[in-house]
Write an enzyme that holds these catalytic residues in place. Sequence first.
Site, PDB file in Angstrom:
ATOM      1  N   HIS A  86      34.860  37.583  33.962  1.00 15.93           N
ATOM      2  CA  HIS A  86      34.446  36.780  35.099  1.00 15.93           C
ATOM      3  C   HIS A  86      35.059  37.303  36.398  1.00 15.93           C
ATOM      4  O   HIS A  86      36.160  37.857  36.416  1.00 15.93           O
ATOM      5  CB  HIS A  86      34.888  35.328  34.916  1.00 15.93           C
ATOM      6  CG  HIS A  86      33.934  34.506  34.112  1.00 15.93           C
ATOM      7  ND1 HIS A  86      32.614  34.328  34.474  1.00 15.93           N
ATOM      8  CD2 HIS A  86      34.113  33.801  32.954  1.00 15.93           C
ATOM      9  CE1 HIS A  86      32.021  33.543  33.574  1.00 15.93           C
ATOM     10  NE2 HIS A  86      32.902  33.218  32.645  1.00 15.93           N
ATOM     11  N   CYS A 139      31.494  39.594  38.621  1.00 17.43           N
ATOM     12  CA  CYS A 139      30.838  39.096  39.825  1.00 17.43           C
ATOM     13  C   CYS A 139      31.675  39.384  41.070  1.00 17.43           C
ATOM     14  O   CYS A 139      32.903  39.480  41.006  1.00 17.43           O
ATOM     15  CB  CYS A 139      30.603  37.600  39.701  1.00 17.43           C
ATOM     16  SG  CYS A 139      29.403  37.212  38.411  1.00 17.43           S
TER      17      CYS A 139
END
Length: 376
Positions: A86, A139
Amino acid sequence: MAKRALLVGCNYPGTEAELRGCVTDVMRMYDLLTQRFGFEGQDIMIMVDTDDSCLQPTGANIKWALNRLVATSEDGDVLFFLYSGHGTRLPAQIGDDDETGYDECIVPCDMNLISDDDFQAIVNKLSSGVALTIVSDSCHSGGLIEAATEQIGDSYNPQGEPEVDPFQFGEVDSVEAGHEEIENYDDESGGTKEVCTGEDVLKVKSKALPLGTFMDILRYRIGNRDVEVGSIRHTLYDTFKEDSSSKVRSFMQERSVAHEEESQFLQAEQGEIDDGDAYAQPEETYGEAKRVTDMAVLVSGCQSHQTSSDVRPSSDPAYGALCNAIQTVLASVEPNQPISNRYLVTEVRLLLASQGFTQQPGLYCTDENAEAPFIC
C-alpha cells in the site's frame, strides 16, 4: 562489483486492507534478479509479512535495511530495492516546500509510514559510482524521491493516452478486444472491481490505503481508539518515537518549538520573564541544500496523484500490475539484451493501458540514467 537487493512485500494479512499479490511480486523479482541480472541469493534480503521466519517489513526494519544497503556499498556496486504494498499520502505541513503538496508514503506492515523525505535522505547517502534502482509498486509512488527529474510522468503522454480518473481503477474502454468491466467487487477497503479479460476474470484492488482504514488498523495495532485525523502525526511519533518518519519527527519538533514560544509569550505578557527574552529570535542556520544523487533511478507504479493495482486472476497467483508488466516486457526481450530504463517504462505504460489499467508508471532520474540499462 557487488550486486545487492532488498525486496519488500506487504500483503497485510487478516486486515481490511489485505492485498494478495505483493509477496508474489517479491518472489518473482527474486527469480528475475538471480536468473537474469546476476544477483546471488545470499545478497538479496527479503521482507514479507506472510512468513514469520522472515524479518518483518516494519518501518524501522525497512529503513535499517535500506541504510545498511547504502552504507556498505562501494564504487561500482549495483543496488536494487523493490517495494510492493500500500501507498498513501498526507497533506504536507504548512510551509513545507513540497512539489506535490503531499507527503507521499509507503505503508509498512506496522503502519509506521516511510515518507518521500526518508527516501531522499537515504538516496543522498549513496557513494559516488553506486547505482540504485527503486521499483515501487504502490499508490502515489511518483513522488517518492522528491525533486528527482521526471523523465516519464505527468508531462509524458505516449500516443495520446487518454486522461483518466486518477483515484481508482478506471473504466475499461479503448483497449484490446475482450476487456470489459463487469461489476464492482464487494470489498469495503476501497477500489476493488471485477474486470473481464477474455476468458478470465480479474479481481483488481487499489493499492491506495484510505485514511479511515489506515487509522482503523493503527488503532488496532497500538490499542488506542483515540486516533483521529488531526492526531495522526502525534500518534505515529508517540508510538514509534525515533523510528518514526523524519517528516513526523520534524512536525513534532516544530510543534514543540511553537509551544515553547507561545509559553514564553504568555509569561512575558504576565510579566514573569523579561520581554526581550520572549521575543528573541533564534540564530538563523543554513543547512545543506537538498540534492538527489545522480545514481538513483525510481520506477513508480503510478503518478503521485494516482493509484496502483493489486490483481487477482481466477486461477494464477495474484500480482501487482506494475511488477507483472515489468516481468512481461523483460520476458519479451532476449536475456543477454539490455534495455534502457526509458524503454522499459514506456513499454510498461503501453502494456498496462492496453490491458485497461489507468495507472501510468513513471521514471524519475537523470537524463543519462534514463538511457542507461535497467538494473545496470
